[in-house]
Design a protein around this motif. Structure first.
Motif, short mmCIF file in Angstrom:
data_model
loop_
_atom_site.label_atom_id
_atom_site.label_comp_id
_atom_site.label_asym_id
_atom_site.label_seq_id
_atom_site.Cartn_x
_atom_site.Cartn_y
_atom_site.Cartn_z
N ARG A 174 -7.07 -21.70 -7.18
CA ARG A 174 -7.62 -20.50 -7.80
C ARG A 174 -9.00 -20.85 -8.33
O ARG A 174 -9.28 -21.99 -8.63
N SER A 205 -7.24 -9.08 -9.08
CA SER A 205 -7.38 -9.78 -10.36
C SER A 205 -8.83 -9.85 -10.82
O SER A 205 -9.10 -9.93 -12.02
N ARG A 208 -9.43 -6.80 -12.72
CA ARG A 208 -8.68 -6.86 -13.99
C ARG A 208 -9.20 -7.97 -14.90
O ARG A 208 -8.72 -8.17 -15.99
N GLY A 214 -7.06 -15.64 -7.57
CA GLY A 214 -6.48 -16.22 -6.37
C GLY A 214 -7.30 -15.86 -5.16
O GLY A 214 -7.87 -16.73 -4.50
N ASP A 215 -7.39 -14.57 -4.87
CA ASP A 215 -8.30 -14.14 -3.81
C ASP A 215 -8.93 -12.82 -4.22
O ASP A 215 -8.47 -12.14 -5.13
N ASP A 217 -10.16 -8.96 -3.56
CA ASP A 217 -9.69 -7.78 -2.83
C ASP A 217 -10.81 -6.75 -2.89
O ASP A 217 -11.32 -6.46 -3.96
N TYR A 309 -3.93 0.89 -6.04
CA TYR A 309 -2.85 0.00 -5.59
C TYR A 309 -3.31 -1.45 -5.58
O TYR A 309 -2.63 -2.34 -6.12
N PHE A 310 -4.47 -1.72 -4.98
CA PHE A 310 -4.89 -3.12 -4.85
C PHE A 310 -5.55 -3.67 -6.12
O PHE A 310 -5.86 -4.86 -6.18
N GLY A 312 -3.80 -3.46 -8.84
CA GLY A 312 -2.62 -4.04 -9.45
C GLY A 312 -2.62 -3.84 -10.96
O GLY A 312 -3.24 -2.90 -11.46
N ASN A 317 1.77 -1.66 -11.07
CA ASN A 317 2.08 -0.74 -9.97
C ASN A 317 3.53 -0.30 -10.01
O ASN A 317 3.84 0.86 -9.75
N ARG A 321 4.72 3.42 -10.27
CA ARG A 321 5.55 4.03 -9.23
C ARG A 321 6.78 4.68 -9.86
O ARG A 321 7.22 5.75 -9.45
#
Ligand code: DGT
Ligand code: CA
Ligand code: ZN
Length: 649
Positions: A174, A205, A208, A214-215, A217, A309-310, A312, A317, A321
């Protein structure tokens, strides 16, 4: 860095039980690995592995099972294991053979466990055949071709091992928030500039503002007919080290530093941090790093749903939902679809029936929720709070007027008092606190009492000058005092009394990390109780991606600080804004707020550029639900002076 953290858990100071369930499970897991490294009998290895797994998911009270002699009845725990656990929990010491196993295993072999795709069995084989006992040994053995000649390895796995070693060194799975955001923002702006892209937004992330990423998006809004062209343009961007997968709506990439317009450079680090993160080689390691990125191309009308959605988190989520289900909707990355219309339809076919949303805020509004800022989307009660319209008003960077913990060249900072003060004014701050290191911290060039007091005289005359010029700026004069044995501070009271404030910080990490939670906590409480102490600096000493903090019960520390504050004594908790630290952790910020313990966000700047780390502190504070009233940084110079004098509670 699993290798670095590979040590048998320390006993609690009081017992029995001296160990908890997780500690026992962890010890069993470690022994299993050590036995594998030592080529022990497979059945023996398996019994530890099974035991660890069993305890990991045990729902009964382990200590009760031990006391009633029912531990042996548990499937997966044999007689020998049960008696070893029993004794350890009663006596507070692990069995001798476990301890010896640890001591007899070269630390370098434990470190090798961190190499991707390399397990204990193959580490042992290379150890036996080639005498490999460290990552450096292993690299040498690979580079000289010895590994390829080993039975069961071959040239291909040798290359893979070398790749793995590189990956581990450069990448450490990370990336810190500052690094991740640099990549993310550079990538985002390159993609946003591509013809046909309506907008590109960083999700996950990074959006956020998690302390590590980590990766990346990236959600890209593009009309359907332009998807292929845009996908091609993305693949042609500079800074793409590898393509892991590419379709017209989803692209999976590895980015490298070519993504940046300018050379990648790290700011000046203090010696403590540099040491913990890997010393002098670290800078080149970081500069050669990479980060993964997942790109989603979606039609503009779907983009807000995909972004939500992505972004997070996954847990947020799930809560969202559920809220949708409660109201008769289906919520996913394609839309918010009335269940009555969606019925058997799936994916985009169902999404044609979605409610419209021109932004994320519309999605929250459709669900009767206030807009939840991305930093809060961690399922920490934000969905309920949004339902009840009681989300906090969050701090933002423009509200910051100053910070307390900063260094000058009196100790280990790069810049003079004058240069730091000038930089703070250019940031439009109205005050800056100087807290150079105290004498005990020799590696940080801790200043003598004499030099410290001379600095105070300079501060006072500078303040007077600014006051005469009618400038709304002042310096506060403090010290970052080392916490010494017994929770004492590092200067006599008559020196400390000359200062505006004291930041008490632990730096003797060796001693503190070798001790149990209770002892550390008690010593910290004593340091806080010192009348001169105003701020508790970097409360756990953690270095992200470098080392864990020492064990400490921060809840107890916060409770204790709350009592002081209730009695009118200012005891503030630092949120160290350095992206290497972000210590106080955001999870504890929320607790500080609930208890009314003031938080002060401090860049711990060792240079002018270090002051800009404040931005990361604000991000972490927002994740911790902090508003302008929860931190000292938003006070005016005058109000801050009054707080430090103790004029108002
Ligand atoms: P990272 O990359 O490990 O720092 O953390 P994130 O939060 O960026 O996680 P990542 O990249 O695996 O996925 C991005 C977001 O996509 C994640 O925050 C929520 C959403 N997501 C991914 N997988 C799932 C899933 O299985 N269920 C739900 N509800 N959401 C998911
Ligand atoms: Ca991610
Ligand atoms: Zn410090």
């Amino acid at each position: 860095m699993g290798g670095g953290g590979f040590s048998l858990p320390r006993p609690r100071p009081r017992g029995p039980p001296y160990f908890g369930r997780n500690q026992v499970a962890s010890a069993l897991h470690q022994v299993g690995v050590l036995l594998e490294l030592a080529d022990a009998n497979v059945f023996r290895i398996r019994s530890y592995q099974n035991g660890s797994r069993t305890l990991g998911t045990l729902t009964d009270d382990l200590w009760e099972l031990v006391q009633t002699g029912r531990l042996v009845d548990i499937k997966g725990i044999g007689k020998g294991l049960a008696s070893a656990i029993d004794q350890a929990m009663r006596d507070g010491a692990w069995p001798n053979d476990w301890v010896e196993l640890h001591e007899n295993t070269p630390p370098g072999m434990l470190e090798m466990l961190d190499i991707p795709g390399l397990g204990p069995k193959r580490i042992r084989m290379m150890h036996e055949a080639l005498g490999v006992t460290s990552i450096a040994d292993l690299r040498e053995a690979c580079e000289s071709g010895q590994v390829a000649e080993l039975k069961g390895f071959g040239a291909k796995s040798q290359t893979k091992l070398l790749d793995g070693i590189d990956l581990l060194a450069r990448f450490r799975s990370r990336r810190r928030l500052d690094v991740g955001l640099m990549y993310g923002e550079a990538f985002q702006s390159r993609v946003a500039a591509i013809d046909g892209v309506q907008h590109a937004t960083l999700a996950g992330s990074a959006r956020r503002r998690r302390e590590t990423i980590g990766d990346l998006d990236l959600v890209v809004a593009v009309e359907e007919e332009n998807h292929n062209a845009v996908a091609e343009a993305i693949l042609a961007l500079p800074g793409i080290a590898d393509v892991k997968g590419a379709g017209s709506s989803k692209i999976s990439l590895i980015l490298d530093t070519e993504i940046f317009d300018e050379a990648f450079a790290l700011p000046h680090l203090d010696a403590n941090v540099l040491d913990a993160i890997g010393g002098a080689e670290y800078e080149s390691m970081e500069a050669g790093g990479t980060i993964d990125a997942q790109v989603r191309l979606v039609p503009p009308e779907v983009a807000p749903f995909t972004l939500a959605y992505f972004t997070g988190s996954k847990e947020h989520n799930i809560a969202m939902r559920q809220r949708a289900i409660d109201l008769g909707f289906r919520l996913n990355e394609f839309g918010l679809i009335p269940e009555a219309l969606a019925r058997d339809l799936k994916g985009m076919d169902a999404a044609v029936h979605s409610l419209k949303a021109s932004s994320e805020a519309d999605i929250y509004a459709h669900l009767g929720l206030a807009y939840v800022p991305p930093e809060l989307r961690e399922d920490m009660g934000e969905v309920t709070a949004a339902m009840e319209q009681r989300l906090p008003d969050l701090l933002d960077a423009t509200m910051v007027q100053g910070s307390l913990h900063n260094h000058t060249n009196l100790s280990d900072g790069e810049a003079s008092l004058e240069v730091m003060a000038d930089a703070a004014q250019r940031m439009r701050w109205s005050w800056l606190g100087l807290a150079d290191h105290s004498p005990t911290l020799v590696i940080a060039n801790g200043a003598s009492a004499e030099d410290l007091l001379a600095q105070g005289a300079t501060v006072r005359s500078a303040n007077q000058e600014w006051a005469e010029q009618g400038k709304d700026f002042r310096l506060f004069h403090g010290v970052e005092s080392d916490v010494l044995e017994g929770g004492r501070l590092d200067h006599p009271d008559e020196v400390l009394n000359e200062l505006d404030y004291v930041v008490a910080s632990v730096h003797a990490l060796g001693r503190w990390r070798g001790r149990d939670e209770q002892t550390n906590t008690e010593e910290l409480l004593k340091a806080i109780d010192q009348p001169a102490t105003t701020v508790l600096g970097h409360p756990t000493g953690r270095i992200l991606q470098g080392r864990d903090g020492y064990e400490v019960d921060l809840m107890a520390v916060l409770d204790h600080m709350a009592e002081h504050n209730a009695d009118g004594r200012l005891k503030a908790m630092e949120l160290n804004a350095s992206p290497y630290r972000l210590d106080l952790d955001w999870r504890h910020c929320k607790r500080a707020k609930e208890l009314g313990v003031p938080v002060v966000i401090n860049p711990d700047a060792h240079s002018v550029r270090g002051l800009t780390d404040m931005a990361y502190g604000v991000m972490a504070a927002r994740r911790g639900w902090l508003g302008p009233g929860d931190v000292l940084n938003t006070l005016s110079g005058e109000a801050m002076a009054a707080r430090l004098r103790g004029d108002e509670g």
